[in-house]
Write a protein that holds these residues in place. Structure first.
Motif, PDB file in Angstrom:
ATOM      1  N   ASN A   1      13.906   5.741  -4.469  1.00  0.00           N
ATOM      2  CA  ASN A   1      15.023   6.386  -3.794  1.00  0.00           C
ATOM      3  C   ASN A   1      14.710   7.810  -3.336  1.00  0.00           C
ATOM      4  N   SER A   2      13.462   8.132  -3.068  1.00  0.00           N
ATOM      5  CA  SER A   2      13.114   9.459  -2.582  1.00  0.00           C
ATOM      6  C   SER A   2      13.663   9.669  -1.181  1.00  0.00           C
ATOM      7  N   ARG A   3      14.254  10.819  -0.940  1.00  0.00           N
ATOM      8  CA  ARG A   3      14.737  11.145   0.409  1.00  0.00           C
ATOM      9  C   ARG A   3      13.591  11.545   1.321  1.00  0.00           C
ATOM     10  N   ASN A   4      12.472  11.980   0.747  1.00  0.00           N
ATOM     11  CA  ASN A   4      11.257  12.343   1.480  1.00  0.00           C
ATOM     12  C   ASN A   4      11.567  13.226   2.695  1.00  0.00           C
ATOM     13  N   GLY A   5      12.272  14.327   2.438  1.00  0.00           N
ATOM     14  CA  GLY A   5      12.708  15.233   3.493  1.00  0.00           C
ATOM     15  C   GLY A   5      11.582  15.818   4.327  1.00  0.00           C
ATOM     16  N   CYS A   6      10.382  15.909   3.755  1.00  0.00           N
ATOM     17  CA  CYS A   6       9.249  16.457   4.509  1.00  0.00           C
ATOM     18  C   CYS A   6       8.352  15.374   5.092  1.00  0.00           C
ATOM     19  N   LYS A   7       8.713  14.111   4.879  1.00  0.00           N
ATOM     20  CA  LYS A   7       7.980  12.978   5.456  1.00  0.00           C
ATOM     21  C   LYS A   7       6.487  13.017   5.102  1.00  0.00           C
ATOM     22  N   GLN A   8       6.200  13.278   3.817  1.00  0.00           N
ATOM     23  CA  GLN A   8       4.820  13.360   3.335  1.00  0.00           C
ATOM     24  C   GLN A   8       4.691  12.595   2.022  1.00  0.00           C
ATOM     25  N   HIS A   9       3.485  12.121   1.765  1.00  0.00           N
ATOM     26  CA  HIS A   9       3.185  11.601   0.437  1.00  0.00           C
ATOM     27  C   HIS A   9       2.946  12.814  -0.451  1.00  0.00           C
ATOM     28  N   CYS A  10       3.422  12.769  -1.669  1.00  0.00           N
ATOM     29  CA  CYS A  10       3.351  13.932  -2.556  1.00  0.00           C
ATOM     30  C   CYS A  10       1.927  14.416  -2.815  1.00  0.00           C
TER      31      CYS A  10
ATOM     32  N   LEU B   1       1.754  24.010  -4.848  1.00  0.00           N
ATOM     33  CA  LEU B   1       2.128  25.432  -4.875  1.00  0.00           C
ATOM     34  C   LEU B   1       3.637  25.621  -4.925  1.00  0.00           C
ATOM     35  N   PHE B   2       4.351  24.897  -4.084  1.00  0.00           N
ATOM     36  CA  PHE B   2       5.795  25.062  -3.953  1.00  0.00           C
ATOM     37  C   PHE B   2       6.591  24.134  -4.866  1.00  0.00           C
ATOM     38  N   GLN B   3       5.903  23.262  -5.593  1.00  0.00           N
ATOM     39  CA  GLN B   3       6.548  22.327  -6.512  1.00  0.00           C
ATOM     40  C   GLN B   3       7.609  21.472  -5.822  1.00  0.00           C
ATOM     41  N   PHE B   4       7.195  20.787  -4.759  1.00  0.00           N
ATOM     42  CA  PHE B   4       8.098  19.888  -4.051  1.00  0.00           C
ATOM     43  C   PHE B   4       8.443  18.698  -4.928  1.00  0.00           C
ATOM     44  N   ASN B   5       9.717  18.419  -5.027  1.00  0.00           N
ATOM     45  CA  ASN B   5      10.207  17.368  -5.901  1.00  0.00           C
ATOM     46  C   ASN B   5      10.143  16.005  -5.225  1.00  0.00           C
ATOM     47  N   SER B   6       9.669  15.013  -5.978  1.00  0.00           N
ATOM     48  CA  SER B   6       9.503  13.655  -5.442  1.00  0.00           C
ATOM     49  C   SER B   6      10.833  12.945  -5.187  1.00  0.00           C
ATOM     50  N   ARG B   7      11.898  13.443  -5.696  1.00  0.00           N
ATOM     51  CA  ARG B   7      13.210  12.840  -5.412  1.00  0.00           C
ATOM     52  C   ARG B   7      13.715  13.287  -4.036  1.00  0.00           C
ATOM     53  N   TRP B   8      13.375  14.511  -3.623  1.00  0.00           N
ATOM     54  CA  TRP B   8      13.952  15.077  -2.411  1.00  0.00           C
ATOM     55  C   TRP B   8      12.969  15.290  -1.275  1.00  0.00           C
ATOM     56  N   TRP B   9      11.757  15.762  -1.547  1.00  0.00           N
ATOM     57  CA  TRP B   9      10.922  16.289  -0.470  1.00  0.00           C
ATOM     58  C   TRP B   9       9.676  15.497  -0.145  1.00  0.00           C
ATOM     59  N   CYS B  10       9.211  14.649  -1.035  1.00  0.00           N
ATOM     60  CA  CYS B  10       8.015  13.850  -0.757  1.00  0.00           C
ATOM     61  C   CYS B  10       8.123  12.517  -1.487  1.00  0.00           C
ATOM     62  N   ALA B  11       7.298  11.582  -1.087  1.00  0.00           N
ATOM     63  CA  ALA B  11       7.299  10.258  -1.714  1.00  0.00           C
ATOM     64  C   ALA B  11       6.015  10.089  -2.507  1.00  0.00           C
ATOM     65  N   ASP B  12       6.156   9.710  -3.771  1.00  0.00           N
ATOM     66  CA  ASP B  12       4.960   9.491  -4.587  1.00  0.00           C
ATOM     67  C   ASP B  12       4.755   8.029  -4.949  1.00  0.00           C
ATOM     68  N   GLY B  13       5.600   7.155  -4.431  1.00  0.00           N
ATOM     69  CA  GLY B  13       5.469   5.733  -4.695  1.00  0.00           C
ATOM     70  C   GLY B  13       6.031   5.327  -6.044  1.00  0.00           C
ATOM     71  N   LYS B  14       6.504   6.293  -6.826  1.00  0.00           N
ATOM     72  CA  LYS B  14       7.057   5.993  -8.146  1.00  0.00           C
ATOM     73  C   LYS B  14       8.569   5.914  -8.112  1.00  0.00           C
ATOM     74  N   MET B  15       9.144   6.486  -7.070  1.00  0.00           N
ATOM     75  CA  MET B  15      10.600   6.520  -6.968  1.00  0.00           C
ATOM     76  C   MET B  15      11.017   5.807  -5.692  1.00  0.00           C
TER      77      MET B  15
END
Length: 148
Positions: A91-100, A75-89
């Motif tokens: 160097n994700s900062r994963n600011g929300c500490k969640q898997h995308c 819904l909010f379009q959280f970016n995998s570089r900054w807010w979540c980790a998708d295992g593809k990047m």
């Protein structure tokens, strides 16, 4: 093989959710998004309209020089570089500490928690291009028909 394909299609269709504007406004209100200083409920709902068209399973791949650089989720379009980790990047900062993938299901409680985290940063809602371009300073009557 056909059975497996049908099961996959049924699961995908069952896991899709597209909210209406007023329905989402009520849900956001119940989660306290109308209590975030500096932003109205209309700001949040408008932003989601332009970011994901109210779809919980929205995905957008961001390309840089012919390759996927990052992906936006939910819904909010959280970016995998900054807010979540998708295992593809790596160097994700994963600011929300969640898997995308947590942001493309119908449970939006964690999405809202992450959105509240994003808006605490110095950019605030300017972090969302859809809000900045289409909603910022333009939402006075946006939820008028919702009777909230």
């Amino acid at each position: 093989m056909k059975t497996l394909f049908l099961l996959c299609v049924l699961f995908t269709v069952a896991s899709l959710r597209t909210y209406s504007k007023c329905e989402l406004a009520r849900v956001f209100q119940s989660y306290g998004l109308d209590d975030i200083p500096g932003y109205s409920l209309a700001d949040w709902v408008c932003m989601v309209q332009y970011e994901s068209s109210f779809r919980t399973n929205a995905l957008r791949h961001n390309r840089r020089i012919g390759r996927v650089d990052s992906t936006n989720y939910g819904l909010f379009q959280f970016n995998s570089r900054w807010w979540c980790a998708d295992g593809k990047m790596g160097n994700s900062r994963n600011g929300c500490k969640q898997h995308c993938t947590q942001f493309v299901d119908n449970n939006i409680a964690d999405d809202i928690t992450c959105a509240k985290r994003v808006v605490k940063d110095r950019q605030g809602m300017d972090a969302w291009y859809g809000w900045k371009k289409h909603c910022k300073g333009k939402v006075d009557n946006y939820l008028q028909e919702c009777n909230l």
